[in-house]
Design a protein around this motif. Structure first.
Motif, PDB file in Angstrom:
ATOM      1  N   TRP A   1      38.663  39.881  47.039  1.00  0.00           N
ATOM      2  CA  TRP A   1      38.972  39.611  45.637  1.00  0.00           C
ATOM      3  C   TRP A   1      39.989  40.653  45.218  1.00  0.00           C
ATOM      4  CZ3 TRP A   1      37.439  35.305  43.314  1.00  0.00           C
ATOM      5  CH2 TRP A   1      36.296  34.653  43.770  1.00  0.00           C
ATOM      6  N   VAL A   2      41.156  40.238  44.769  1.00  0.00           N
ATOM      7  CA  VAL A   2      42.223  41.184  44.449  1.00  0.00           C
ATOM      8  C   VAL A   2      42.655  41.083  42.990  1.00  0.00           C
ATOM      9  CG1 VAL A   2      43.067  41.205  46.827  1.00  0.00           C
ATOM     10  CG2 VAL A   2      44.115  39.672  45.190  1.00  0.00           C
ATOM     11  N   ARG A   3      43.113  42.209  42.491  1.00  0.00           N
ATOM     12  CA  ARG A   3      43.665  42.256  41.135  1.00  0.00           C
ATOM     13  C   ARG A   3      45.124  41.797  41.188  1.00  0.00           C
ATOM     14  NH1 ARG A   3      40.159  44.216  37.771  1.00  0.00           N
ATOM     15  NH2 ARG A   3      38.586  45.720  38.409  1.00  0.00           N
ATOM     16  N   LEU A   4      45.624  41.393  40.049  1.00  0.00           N
ATOM     17  CA  LEU A   4      46.999  40.903  39.945  1.00  0.00           C
ATOM     18  C   LEU A   4      47.994  41.893  40.543  1.00  0.00           C
ATOM     19  CD1 LEU A   4      48.675  38.561  38.805  1.00  0.00           C
ATOM     20  CD2 LEU A   4      48.770  39.770  36.632  1.00  0.00           C
ATOM     21  N   ARG A   5      47.830  43.164  40.253  1.00  0.00           N
ATOM     22  CA  ARG A   5      48.788  44.183  40.721  1.00  0.00           C
ATOM     23  C   ARG A   5      48.767  44.378  42.246  1.00  0.00           C
ATOM     24  NH1 ARG A   5      44.718  47.268  38.205  1.00  0.00           N
ATOM     25  NH2 ARG A   5      43.607  48.610  39.669  1.00  0.00           N
ATOM     26  N   GLU A   6      47.718  43.909  42.930  1.00  0.00           N
ATOM     27  CA  GLU A   6      47.622  44.053  44.388  1.00  0.00           C
ATOM     28  C   GLU A   6      48.336  42.927  45.146  1.00  0.00           C
ATOM     29  OE1 GLU A   6      43.453  45.681  45.629  1.00  0.00           O
ATOM     30  OE2 GLU A   6      43.159  44.387  43.873  1.00  0.00           O
TER      31      GLU A   6
ATOM     32  N   GLY B   1      38.293  38.720  36.712  1.00  0.00           N
ATOM     33  CA  GLY B   1      39.544  39.473  36.690  1.00  0.00           C
ATOM     34  C   GLY B   1      40.239  39.625  38.029  1.00  0.00           C
ATOM     35  N   ARG B   2      39.835  38.840  39.008  1.00  0.00           N
ATOM     36  CA  ARG B   2      40.443  38.914  40.342  1.00  0.00           C
ATOM     37  C   ARG B   2      40.641  37.514  40.896  1.00  0.00           C
ATOM     38  NH1 ARG B   2      37.855  44.270  43.017  1.00  0.00           N
ATOM     39  NH2 ARG B   2      37.769  45.425  41.084  1.00  0.00           N
TER      40      ARG B   2
ATOM     41  N   VAL C   1      39.881  32.151  40.563  1.00  0.00           N
ATOM     42  CA  VAL C   1      39.885  33.354  39.733  1.00  0.00           C
ATOM     43  C   VAL C   1      38.455  33.597  39.263  1.00  0.00           C
ATOM     44  CG1 VAL C   1      40.669  34.297  37.527  1.00  0.00           C
ATOM     45  CG2 VAL C   1      42.273  33.089  38.996  1.00  0.00           C
TER      46      VAL C   1
ATOM     47  N   LEU D   1      44.465  36.604  34.701  1.00  0.00           N
ATOM     48  CA  LEU D   1      43.951  37.877  35.225  1.00  0.00           C
ATOM     49  C   LEU D   1      44.351  39.044  34.345  1.00  0.00           C
ATOM     50  CD1 LEU D   1      44.713  37.500  39.022  1.00  0.00           C
ATOM     51  CD2 LEU D   1      42.530  37.182  37.876  1.00  0.00           C
ATOM     52  N   SER D   2      43.397  39.908  34.134  1.00  0.00           N
ATOM     53  CA  SER D   2      43.710  41.174  33.471  1.00  0.00           C
ATOM     54  C   SER D   2      43.895  42.213  34.568  1.00  0.00           C
ATOM     55  CB  SER D   2      42.575  41.592  32.544  1.00  0.00           C
ATOM     56  OG  SER D   2      41.357  41.595  33.257  1.00  0.00           O
ATOM     57  N   SER D   3      44.867  43.097  34.443  1.00  0.00           N
ATOM     58  CA  SER D   3      45.086  44.054  35.522  1.00  0.00           C
ATOM     59  C   SER D   3      44.219  45.279  35.384  1.00  0.00           C
ATOM     60  CB  SER D   3      46.523  44.525  35.601  1.00  0.00           C
ATOM     61  OG  SER D   3      47.386  43.899  34.749  1.00  0.00           O
TER      62      SER D   3
END
Length: 127
Positions: free
Chosen positions: A99-104, A11-12, A8, A125-127
Motif C-alpha cells: 500500500w503506497v502513498r501518492l508521493r511514493e 490514504g494509499r 484506494v 489520496l492525501s499525502s
C-alpha cells in the motif's frame, strides 16, 4: 484487453511487484487479461483477489488506452476494498504487495501513470 484494479484505501493505493515484470514495469496495479464475457469491472475484481488476496467492488471505469510500454489494450477500474489483507496471493505471479502513498508512486512507477488514473489518485489520496 487487460483489466486493472486501482484500489484506494486509507490514504494509499495498492501496487504489486510482479515476479516476472512485463517490460520495464516491476510495480503495477493488480491486473490481468479479461476472460470471454467478463466486463472490465469483473476482471479487475477477479485479478485483485487472485493476485493480492483482497475482495473489491468495482466503482467506475477510469479510462482505456493502449499501454505505451507493452502495447496492450488496458482498461483501468477504480475499486473499493471490501475485505481481506493484501498479500502476494499468487507467488508465481506476485513477489510483493504494498500500500503506497501518492508521493511514493514516482519512485515505484518512474514512467508515470495514465493521466486519468493520476487525476483520480490526486483527488482520492492525501499525502
Amino acid at each position: 484487453m487487460i483489466a486493472v484494479a486501482v484500489i484506494v484505501h486509507a490514504g494509499r493505493v495498492l501496487l504489486i511487484r510482479r515476479s516476472a515484470p512485463a517490460a520495464s514495469l516491476p510495480w503495477t496495479f493488480p491486473s490481468g487479461k479479461m476472460e470471454p464475457g467478463e466486463t472490465a469491472g469483473e476482471a479487475a475484481t477477479r485479478e485483485a483477489l487472485e493476485e493480492a488476496g483482497v475482495v473489491v467492488e468495482p466503482v467506475s471505469l477510469l479510462g482505456e488506452r493502449v499501454h505505451p510500454v507493452t502495447g496492450w489494450p488496458v482498461a483501468y477500474v477504480s475499486c473499493q476494498l471490501v475485505s481481506g489483507t493484501a498479500h502476494a496471493a499468487s507467488p508465481r505471479e506476485v513477489a510483493e504487495v504494498r500500500w503506497v502513498r501518492l508521493r511514493e508512486i514516482p519512485e515505484l512507477v518512474p514512467g508515470g501513470l495514465f493521466v486519468p488514473v493520476q487525476a483520480y489518485l490526486d483527488e482520492s489520496l492525501s499525502s
